[in-house]
Design a protein around this motif. Structure first.
Motif, PDB file in Angstrom:
ATOM      1  N   ARG A 264      21.584  14.851 -26.211  1.00  0.00           N
ATOM      2  CA  ARG A 264      21.145  16.239 -26.045  1.00  0.00           C
ATOM      3  C   ARG A 264      19.617  16.347 -26.087  1.00  0.00           C
ATOM      4  O   ARG A 264      19.014  17.124 -25.337  1.00  0.00           O
ATOM      5  CB  ARG A 264      21.774  17.116 -27.128  1.00  0.00           C
ATOM      6  N   THR A 265      18.995  15.580 -26.951  1.00  0.00           N
ATOM      7  CA  THR A 265      17.534  15.624 -27.051  1.00  0.00           C
ATOM      8  C   THR A 265      16.886  15.005 -25.820  1.00  0.00           C
ATOM      9  O   THR A 265      15.909  15.538 -25.274  1.00  0.00           O
ATOM     10  CB  THR A 265      17.068  14.889 -28.317  1.00  0.00           C
ATOM     11  N   LEU A 266      17.416  13.883 -25.355  1.00  0.00           N
ATOM     12  CA  LEU A 266      16.848  13.211 -24.186  1.00  0.00           C
ATOM     13  C   LEU A 266      17.010  14.037 -22.916  1.00  0.00           C
ATOM     14  O   LEU A 266      16.178  13.964 -22.004  1.00  0.00           O
ATOM     15  CB  LEU A 266      17.495  11.840 -24.009  1.00  0.00           C
ATOM     16  N   LEU A 267      18.074  14.819 -22.843  1.00  0.00           N
ATOM     17  CA  LEU A 267      18.274  15.664 -21.656  1.00  0.00           C
ATOM     18  C   LEU A 267      17.141  16.671 -21.489  1.00  0.00           C
ATOM     19  O   LEU A 267      16.824  17.075 -20.362  1.00  0.00           O
ATOM     20  CB  LEU A 267      19.614  16.398 -21.765  1.00  0.00           C
ATOM     21  N   LYS A 268      16.512  17.061 -22.583  1.00  0.00           N
ATOM     22  CA  LYS A 268      15.425  18.041 -22.513  1.00  0.00           C
ATOM     23  C   LYS A 268      14.059  17.382 -22.337  1.00  0.00           C
ATOM     24  O   LYS A 268      13.060  18.076 -22.115  1.00  0.00           O
ATOM     25  CB  LYS A 268      15.416  18.888 -23.788  1.00  0.00           C
ATOM     26  N   ALA A 269      13.989  16.053 -22.464  1.00  0.00           N
ATOM     27  CA  ALA A 269      12.716  15.348 -22.407  1.00  0.00           C
ATOM     28  C   ALA A 269      12.307  15.060 -20.966  1.00  0.00           C
ATOM     29  O   ALA A 269      13.155  14.911 -20.078  1.00  0.00           O
ATOM     30  CB  ALA A 269      12.813  14.041 -23.191  1.00  0.00           C
ATOM     31  N   LYS A 270      11.010  14.946 -20.731  1.00  0.00           N
ATOM     32  CA  LYS A 270      10.491  14.614 -19.411  1.00  0.00           C
ATOM     33  C   LYS A 270      10.996  13.241 -18.994  1.00  0.00           C
ATOM     34  O   LYS A 270      10.904  12.270 -19.748  1.00  0.00           O
ATOM     35  CB  LYS A 270       8.963  14.622 -19.431  1.00  0.00           C
ATOM     36  N   ASP A 271      11.548  13.151 -17.791  1.00  0.00           N
ATOM     37  CA  ASP A 271      12.121  11.911 -17.253  1.00  0.00           C
ATOM     38  C   ASP A 271      13.216  11.347 -18.153  1.00  0.00           C
ATOM     39  O   ASP A 271      13.534  10.152 -18.076  1.00  0.00           O
ATOM     40  CB  ASP A 271      11.029  10.845 -17.052  1.00  0.00           C
ATOM     41  N   HIS A 272      13.763  12.194 -19.007  1.00  0.00           N
ATOM     42  CA  HIS A 272      14.823  11.766 -19.939  1.00  0.00           C
ATOM     43  C   HIS A 272      14.385  10.552 -20.751  1.00  0.00           C
ATOM     44  O   HIS A 272      15.188   9.657 -21.061  1.00  0.00           O
ATOM     45  CB  HIS A 272      16.112  11.464 -19.185  1.00  0.00           C
ATOM     46  N   THR A 273      13.116  10.521 -21.127  1.00  0.00           N
ATOM     47  CA  THR A 273      12.528   9.409 -21.876  1.00  0.00           C
ATOM     48  C   THR A 273      11.749   9.972 -23.051  1.00  0.00           C
ATOM     49  O   THR A 273      11.065  10.985 -22.919  1.00  0.00           O
ATOM     50  CB  THR A 273      11.597   8.578 -20.977  1.00  0.00           C
ATOM     51  N   LEU A 274      11.849   9.308 -24.199  1.00  0.00           N
ATOM     52  CA  LEU A 274      11.261   9.873 -25.408  1.00  0.00           C
ATOM     53  C   LEU A 274      10.815   8.758 -26.345  1.00  0.00           C
ATOM     54  O   LEU A 274      11.555   7.798 -26.597  1.00  0.00           O
ATOM     55  CB  LEU A 274      12.299  10.741 -26.119  1.00  0.00           C
ATOM     56  N   GLU A 275       9.588   8.880 -26.861  1.00  0.00           N
ATOM     57  CA  GLU A 275       9.160   8.009 -27.946  1.00  0.00           C
ATOM     58  C   GLU A 275       9.869   8.437 -29.220  1.00  0.00           C
ATOM     59  O   GLU A 275      10.012   9.631 -29.496  1.00  0.00           O
ATOM     60  CB  GLU A 275       7.647   8.080 -28.133  1.00  0.00           C
ATOM     61  N   VAL A 276      10.301   7.451 -29.995  1.00  0.00           N
ATOM     62  CA  VAL A 276      11.121   7.737 -31.161  1.00  0.00           C
ATOM     63  C   VAL A 276      10.511   7.108 -32.405  1.00  0.00           C
ATOM     64  O   VAL A 276       9.616   6.261 -32.331  1.00  0.00           O
ATOM     65  CB  VAL A 276      12.562   7.223 -30.954  1.00  0.00           C
ATOM     66  N   ALA A 277      11.006   7.530 -33.551  1.00  0.00           N
ATOM     67  CA  ALA A 277      10.609   6.954 -34.832  1.00  0.00           C
ATOM     68  C   ALA A 277      11.734   6.037 -35.325  1.00  0.00           C
ATOM     69  O   ALA A 277      12.910   6.316 -35.071  1.00  0.00           O
ATOM     70  CB  ALA A 277      10.351   8.071 -35.845  1.00  0.00           C
ATOM     71  N   PRO A 278      11.410   4.908 -35.996  1.00  0.00           N
ATOM     72  CA  PRO A 278      10.081   4.478 -36.409  1.00  0.00           C
ATOM     73  C   PRO A 278       9.179   4.032 -35.259  1.00  0.00           C
ATOM     74  O   PRO A 278       7.966   4.146 -35.360  1.00  0.00           O
ATOM     75  CB  PRO A 278      10.371   3.299 -37.347  1.00  0.00           C
ATOM     76  N   SER A 279       9.738   3.485 -34.161  1.00  0.00           N
ATOM     77  CA  SER A 279       8.938   3.090 -33.012  1.00  0.00           C
ATOM     78  C   SER A 279       9.875   2.853 -31.848  1.00  0.00           C
ATOM     79  O   SER A 279      11.091   2.837 -31.987  1.00  0.00           O
ATOM     80  CB  SER A 279       8.131   1.815 -33.319  1.00  0.00           C
ATOM     81  N   GLY A 280       9.282   2.681 -30.674  1.00  0.00           N
ATOM     82  CA  GLY A 280      10.084   2.395 -29.491  1.00  0.00           C
ATOM     83  C   GLY A 280      10.293   3.612 -28.617  1.00  0.00           C
ATOM     84  O   GLY A 280       9.776   4.714 -28.888  1.00  0.00           O
TER      85      GLY A 280
END
Length: 676
Positions: free
Chosen positions: A138-154
């Motif tokens: 659900r979070t990635l669907l709202k992100a640009k290009d369905h891509t997201l930097e995440v914590a702790p990293s990556g």
């Protein structure tokens, strides 16, 4: 009926959550299904910004038992995430992520950390439940290009795969990549709620739809196969002309030495020649030519204890593993996978199939087959034989009194018999009743550490190993079993690497076997490897496990000295674990060149394929790999693989790892000349 309304209501709440709307509490319930049997459950209660989750699994005598508590902001991203409970093998879990006023802190089995971030990033859990999969999508669907930097990293990426229906529910299938080794397959319902999480051996599905698991598994397999077919087309280099690999030394398993520099020529899937070139030789224009740079060519490695998945093939090939023995799987998945690999549709090693047969108990493993009667067990043996399985594997809950007749029938059909030692049975009795081989070094050791009433269907088969350090390897019971193994020519599939991983794992620390590669891996896998798998009640018990790992190496040296055939196996699918298994053989005092022979030619001879595999000789199948170092001095050199050929198809590990989201370890040699 109320349950169905609650689940739908929970989905609406989750969708509303992302739209900044809130409603009263609701509950979403899911079942965990393995081999068409319910083995666990997940219950999520959503109330306003809070989510409370309980997740429990009991399969094969183990499984996680956790509770999660989340607080979500208006964008649906957790600002508080607490996970407590027990991991799969019983280690304590206490993981937490907190974001407030532009700062995030986290802790878990892999350690702790903090970071400044103006807004909370999506947190990748180390011990979370499958509920997080829906949150990630659900979070990635709202992100640009369905891509997201995440914590702790990556970085997480989302790919929409297919829209379909499960029953009368419209769902969309997605793949999440970037966190773990394989894409996570997730189904969301139209309202944005999690409908199912799919894997090859286990499915989490919304309660009320358990009867649709077969459909879901077929969907999961078709989606993975489609992706891997495309990767095979891109990564497998095919040649209709001879391929000449120049300036290489060849490992000869018969002499356990390296040759002088030679060229190895392959035409299609066979080795055409292995010979030194004249000083004035120029390769013909119609050949593809590779300069081996003075490196070493070794026949493909063999993992003698695998449980293949669709994704495991690429990892094995990148690690130089061109043959595996599958010791228990979903039968239909394995038959289909082996066929597709044989036909070149999917990437992967050659697979020798062993049929797993289990007994019925609350601890049963839900793979292979579980007969209810002895006649049914004998029919299962015949089914495996008729479908080309070369071996039977007996498991923990199998009735000890059925071992002898099952082994007799398997031997009549030309099949080998191996397995765990069933609960309440000793290795000595299993051997006398027809075992040709024991799977796992701890299954051998437990015969010296347990009594008639000890139940090894449970995690006792791991935790009792803490007592091994105190056992005298010259004791009568140990010598009696080893003498029986020598007399009956019983082999041992060691899987020492998995025992080291389970017993020597410590929260926040990188094991020696993982250190050479772990920082190249996706963040979720890195975190997973920095964990404890067992719970230690005291410092003495902690040390006992470490001492027992060292004692396993002492036992391996004894078995080697006594002439017991040890078969390198891993009970894993990453390929990296094969390298560590070989390192442990050398660490046990076995010369590196001998270890290479044991992992190549000796495996093929044991399986009856030494006339066509196991060494680099003219006329044999083109299964081998290239490393720049000299693995006859240090077997760790096999970690630096530059190319792999399997059945005449050429793969470059650097290309495979890039495609899998892993930082490559080496560069690929240049191929010159014509190619198709």
């Amino acid at each position: 009926m109320n349950l169905g309304r609650n689940v739908t209501r929970a989905g609406v709440l989750i969708g509303a959550l992302c739209m900044h709307a809130w409603a009263a509490a609701a509950t979403a319930e899911y079942s965990v299904i393995s081999a068409n049997e319910k083995v666990g459950s997940l219950v999520a209660t959503i109330e306003g910004a809070s989510v409370d989750i309980t997740f429990e699994v009991n399969n094969n005598g183990r499984g996680p038992k956790i509770r999660e508590q989340l607080t979500l902001n208006e964008a649906g991203i957790p600002t508080q995430w607490r996970i407590t409970g027990k991991s799969t093998f019983g280690a304590a879990i206490d993981e937490q992520f907190t974001w407030q006023r532009g700062s995030a802190q986290w802790r878990g089995q892999d350690g702790k950390g903090s970071s400044r971030m103006p807004q909370p990033k999506l947190y990748i859990t180390n011990d979370g439940s499958p509920w997080s999969a829906g949150l990630y999508v659900r979070t990635l669907l709202k992100a640009k290009d369905h891509t997201l930097e995440v914590a702790p990293s990556g970085t997480l990426r989302l790919e929409e795969l297919q829209k379909t229906h499960v029953g009368d529910v419209p769902v969309t299938a997605y793949a999440i990549t970037g966190a773990n080794l394989a894409p996570e397959m997730v189904l969301l319902a139209a309202d944005g709620s999690l409908f199912a999480q799919l894997s090859s051996r286990q499915v989490l599905v919304r309660t009320g739809f358990e009867s649709k698991v077969e459909q879901l598994q077929q969907l999961e397999r078709s989606l993975r196969v489609k992706r891997l077919e495309e990767m095979q087309r891109r990564l497998a280099h095919r040649f209709d002309v001879p391929v000449r690999i120049r300036n290489v030394r060849v490992f000869d398993p018969h002499t356990e030495t390296l040759s002088d520099p030679v060229s190895v020529v392959v035409f299609r899937n066979r080795i055409a020649s292995v010979a030194a070139e004249p000083s004035d030789f120029t390769p013909p224009n119609n050949e593809a030519v590779i300069d081996g740079g003075g490196g070493t060519l070794i026949a493909g490695l063999h993992d003698m204890h695998a449980h293949n998945s669709n994704e495991s093939g690429l990892f094995y090939l990148a690690a130089g593993v061109t043959g595996v023995r599958d010791l228990g799987n979903d039968n239909q998945l394995l038959l289909d996978l082996a066929r597709r690999i044989e036909q070149g549709e999917l990437p992967g090693p050659r697979i020798v199939r062993a049929g797993l047969i289990e007994g019925r108990s609350s601890y049963s493993a839900r793979i292979g087959s579980i007969p209810e009667t002895l006649p049914e067990a004998l029919d299962i043996v015949r089914w495996y034989s008729d479908h080309g399985y070369r071996q039977m594997k007996i498991y923990n809950s199998f009735n000890p009194d059925w071992v002898a007749p099952v082994a007799k029938e398997a031997h009549r059909l030309g099949m080998r018999v191996s397995g765990h030692v069933p609960a309440f049975m000793s290795p000595d009795r299993a051997i006398r009743d027809g075992y040709d081989e024991i799977n796992h070094i701890n299954q051998l050791v437990l015969g010296w550490l347990t009594g008639p009433q000890d139940d090894t269907r449970t995690t006792l088969r791991l935790t009792r190993m803490a007592n091994f350090a105190a056992l005298d390897l010259d004791s009568e019971q140990v010598r009696t079993t080893i003498a029986l193994m020598k007399e009956r020519k019983i082999a041992l599939d060691t899987t020492t690497v998995i025992l080291e991983r389970l017993m020597a794992s410590r929260a926040g620390k990188v094991q020696k076997g993982d250190a050479p590669y772990l920082d190249h891996m996706p963040i979720g896998y890195q975190r997973y490897r920095k964990r404890s798998f067992v719970e230690f009640k005291s410092k003495d018990e902690d040390q006992a496990y470490l001492d027992s790992v060292a004692k396993l190496l002492d036992l391996m040296k004894v078995l080697y000295s006594e002439g017991i055939q040890m078969l390198p196996g891993t009970d894993d699918t990453t390929g990296f674990s094969v390298h560590r298994e070989l390192e442990l053989y050398q660490k046990a005092g076995i010369p590196a060149a001998k270890v290479l022979r044991m992992a190549t030619y000796d495996c093929e001879k044991y399986l009856g394929f030494e006339q066509s595999l196991g060494s680099i000789e003219a006329g044999k199948f083109a299964d081998f790999f290239l490393v720049p170092g000299d693995p006859t001095r240090n077997v760790s050199a096999v970690r630096q693989i530059q190319l792999v050929m399997k059945d005449g198809l050429l793969y470059f590990p650097s290309e495979i790892y890039q495609a899998l989201g892993i930082k490559p370890f080496t560069t690929a040699p240049t191929v010159s000349g014509p190619a198709t």
